[in-house]
Every structure is written in C-alpha cells, then in structure tokens.
Motif scaffolding. Structure first.
Motif, PDB file in Angstrom:
ATOM      1  N   LYS A 139       2.427   1.946  -3.396  1.00  0.00           N
ATOM      2  CA  LYS A 139       1.420   2.513  -4.318  1.00  0.00           C
ATOM      3  C   LYS A 139       1.164   3.987  -3.988  1.00  0.00           C
ATOM      4  O   LYS A 139       1.067   4.825  -4.882  1.00  0.00           O
ATOM      5  CB  LYS A 139       0.113   1.723  -4.236  1.00  0.00           C
ATOM      6  N   GLU A 140       1.084   4.250  -2.686  1.00  0.00           N
ATOM      7  CA  GLU A 140       0.869   5.625  -2.206  1.00  0.00           C
ATOM      8  C   GLU A 140       1.987   6.558  -2.695  1.00  0.00           C
ATOM      9  O   GLU A 140       1.742   7.727  -2.991  1.00  0.00           O
ATOM     10  CB  GLU A 140       0.907   5.570  -0.677  1.00  0.00           C
TER      11      GLU A 140
ATOM     12  N   ASP B 288       7.399   3.852   5.144  1.00  0.00           N
ATOM     13  CA  ASP B 288       7.689   4.901   4.157  1.00  0.00           C
ATOM     14  C   ASP B 288       9.201   4.975   3.882  1.00  0.00           C
ATOM     15  O   ASP B 288       9.633   4.983   2.725  1.00  0.00           O
ATOM     16  CB  ASP B 288       7.174   6.242   4.691  1.00  0.00           C
TER      17      ASP B 288
ATOM     18  N   LYS C 119       0.837  -1.219   0.000  1.00  0.00           N
ATOM     19  CA  LYS C 119       0.000   0.000   0.000  1.00  0.00           C
ATOM     20  C   LYS C 119       0.865   1.259   0.000  1.00  0.00           C
ATOM     21  O   LYS C 119       0.588   2.226  -0.703  1.00  0.00           O
ATOM     22  CB  LYS C 119      -0.936   0.003   1.215  1.00  0.00           C
ATOM     23  N   LYS C 120       1.936   1.228   0.798  1.00  0.00           N
ATOM     24  CA  LYS C 120       2.822   2.398   0.889  1.00  0.00           C
ATOM     25  C   LYS C 120       3.504   2.666  -0.450  1.00  0.00           C
ATOM     26  O   LYS C 120       3.614   3.817  -0.881  1.00  0.00           O
ATOM     27  CB  LYS C 120       3.858   2.190   1.999  1.00  0.00           C
TER      28      LYS C 120
END
Length: 403
Positions: A23-24, A299, A20-21
């Motif tokens: 993609k973010e 991140d 998810k990170k």
C-alpha cells in the motif's frame, strides 16, 4: 497510469508488513486465503476466500483480477502457488519447478545429491513400513520430518528404529501430502545458521544471518525458539555459506526474490543447506534484519513482484545485537497476559506481536503451531544477548490460568 494490482497470498498477522508495504508503494492490494478473520484482510483493498495452496483457483482469481504481481510473503505452503501463477501469467517470479523442489524436503534432498551439493543421507517415504524396511541403511540418530512443513512442525529426532513408528505418525500429521523424510543427523559446530537472503537476476546479492536458538525449557529437543543477530560465523565461514547458496540458486535457475535460509556447519567446516525457503522468513525475521542492517527486505520483495529494479540491494553488515523470540507457554491453559521484567521492557524490548486474546486457550509449546507470537528485542552486546536468551523466563513469561 492505472494503479498496479498485487495479489498477496495470506492475511495473517505475520503477513501484515507485506500488505502495508504494498500500500505504501501505491499498489492496489488484494489478499486471499481461507481464513476471512485474518487481520491482514482488513488492511487490504480487497479480500477473496480462496485457499493459498489451491494453485488453479488462485490462478483463476489472478486472471480475473488481471494482477501485475503476486507474493507469498513468509509462507512456505503458498510459495509454489505464487510461482505457478507468475509463470502462467508471464509475471515476475521464480521457476515453478524450482520453487516446488525447495518446498518439498524429499525433492530438495534428491536435488542436492544429484547436483553434488552437500547433503545428509536422506530418503522420502509415504508409509512407516517402507521406512522401517530401509532403516539398516541409516546411521542413528536420524531426523524424521514432514516433507512440506516449516517451523519445526512434526520434526522428531530418534535414536533407534523402535522409535520410528511414533515419529512417522507425528510427521505425517503435519504433512499436507502425507509424505515424510528420514535423514541422518549432522553434528553441528556452533549455532545453526538462520536468516534471510535475496537474489537479483540469479545473483545472491544479500544475506543476513543470525544464530538459531533451540529448545530446552521443558519442551522437546530441536524446536525453534528464535534467533539472535549478529551471526557468530567468521567472515570466511559466512563467505562459504554464501558460496554454497549461490551454487544452489544457480543450479535451480532462480531469478529475483527473497529466501529464508537454514544451514549448518559440521565439525569439518562443511556447509549443509538444510532449507532454502523461496520466500521471506517468518517470525518477523525481515523486521529484525531491518533493525540490524537498515535493509528493508519487504520493500524489495514487493518491488521484485511487480518487476521493479532491485539492483541497489547489496551486502550490509549488522550493527548491534537483536533477537526475535517466540512467545510461548510451557503449560496448557487459558491465556491471561504476558509479564515482562520492567528493566527489560524499558531497555531491551522493541516490539510485541501477540496473536492471543485473554481468555483464549493456549497449548504447552511443542512446535511453532503453539506459538502465541513473537517479541523483538535488543541487547548492548553478545554477552548480554546470550544471557537474556539463555534465561528468557527471567525477562518474560506467558501467564496462564487453569493449567
């Protein structure tokens, strides 16, 4: 500018935060492992059925896809593969030989010993017979462990050499390489230190430690149940743990990346680094650290993998009390539901990560293989946290049928 591609090794529920990170952060996400049903693959842009421990196959895939970065998030077995591919392709990463040392306990203990770092007396073996012949060199009790597993899997404490055979059999059953280590038990002072850290260009810039919780609860001794923050270390002892880690990172020539850390302090205040996993911690430790410090280690892990600057990261104190705790059953049977105390659910509970569906089989908890997932929760103070973690069955229970 072309979208950067990142290869994420594994798509389990625990690895979803990294996907998810990525993609973010605007990256094109590719996952691989040999479990097509893993939930992370549904989130990624592409999935390939390639084992994360087959480093040559992963290298071939990475070269074909022309990736810009590779991550083994929360996975010890995949960490050497990530380092190997990064090294072969000239991508950001840590030295393959160093990562291999950190993920094989016999190599790691030898490295500590040779470089003058604190280390219990230990030796690696491939057979019971070899170890049995060597037992007069050890002071009991000793720990018998697979050289290449994590999460307490195959770890047994024994008090006499008559117990060695059964312990070796169990350790080998959890070892991919069929090797195990015997090491002298260190009597620790206080809680075992557990948490994550991060180095930038070889400098340890961030550590966040909690207190490791171990089993009583009808399960065997020395099986991890979770952790709670803040660490009960004094500032001086925290600095001592950080210093020992920095020495190790320097000796290994590590560069930029995340670490999962396990350490103990003995009765003479000597720090022993038990594990320096070259990857983020499992059991949602990075998410817990974000609650505790506001720092998003996921991140930084993704940014490091694509060569972005991570120099903004710095030591950050813990605010509040936080815990990650295994979802577990003390009996085997068919999973029905998780019961939570209503006050605890409303006041303390933050997140529930459950890997089981009603009707699926569950096993009495002996190691993290038998975990049903993790819960994250908070408390108002350390006293309340210790009360909850010490009496967890009052606050949640796994309801099992046909047991």
């Amino acid at each position: 500018m072309a979208q950067k591609k990142i290869l994420l090794l594994g798509g389990s529920m625990q690895q979803i935060p990294s996907i998810k990170k990525a993609k973010e952060l605007g990256l094109y996400t590719i996952t691989c492992d040999y479990l097509p049903e893993n939930p992370g693959h549904k989130i990624a842009d592409e999935y390939y059925n390639v084992s994360t421990t087959d480093k040559e196959a992963v290298l071939q895939l990475a070269q074909k896809l022309q990736i810009d970065g590779i991550v083994a998030y929360a996975s010890d077995p995949a960490a050497p593969t990530a380092a190997y591919v990064a090294e072969k392709m000239g991508l950001p990463g840590n030295p393959y030989e160093s990562v291999k040392i950190l993920t094989e306990k016999d190599l790691f203990r030898d490295f500590l010993h040779k470089h003058g770092l604190n280390c219990p007396y230990a030796h690696g073996y491939a057979t019971y017979e070899e170890a049995y012949r060597d037992m007069e060199n050890f002071h009991f009790p000793v720990m018998v462990k697979p050289v290449d597993s994590s999460g307490s899997k195959g770890v047994v404490k024994i008090y006499d050499k008559s117990e060695l055979k059964a312990a070796v059999k169990e350790a080998i059953s959890y070892s991919r390489s069929g090797r195990f280590i015997v090491e002298e038990f260190i009597q620790k002072k206080g809680y075992q230190v557990s948490g994550d850290g991060f180095s930038v260009d070889g400098k340890l810039v961030f550590t966040s430690y909690g207190n490791e919780l171990y089993s009583g609860r009808g399960t065997r001794e020395y099986v991890a149940l979770g952790e709670f923050w803040p660490s009960l270390l004094t500032p001086d002892m925290k600095a001592k743990v950080d210093d020992e880690l920095q020495r190790l990172i320097t000796e290994l020539g590590m560069k930029t990346g995340a670490y999962n850390i396990e350490a103990i302090i003995d009765e003479n205040d000597t720090v022993y680094i038990l594990e320096l996993g070259p990857r983020n911690g499992g059991s949602y430790i990075p998410q817990l650290i974000q609650y505790a410090t506001g720092v998003d280690l996921v991140d930084y892990t993704i940014r490091a993998a694509i060569g972005e600057d991570c120099s903004a990261l710095q030591m950050t104190p813990t605010v509040g009390c936080w815990s990650n705790y295994m979802l577990l059953s003390t009996v085997s049977g068919t999973f029905k539901e998780i019961w939570f105390d209503e006050t605890f659910r409303a006041k303390n509970l933050l997140e529930v990560y459950c890997t089981k569906q009603p009707g699926e089989e569950v096993h009495a908890y002996q190691n993290t293989t038998h975990s049903l997932g993790t819960i994250l929760f908070k408390a108002d103070n350390v006293e309340e946290m210790m009360e909850i973690t010490g009496n967890i069955q009052k606050y949640y229970r796994v309801i099992v049928e046909n047991s």
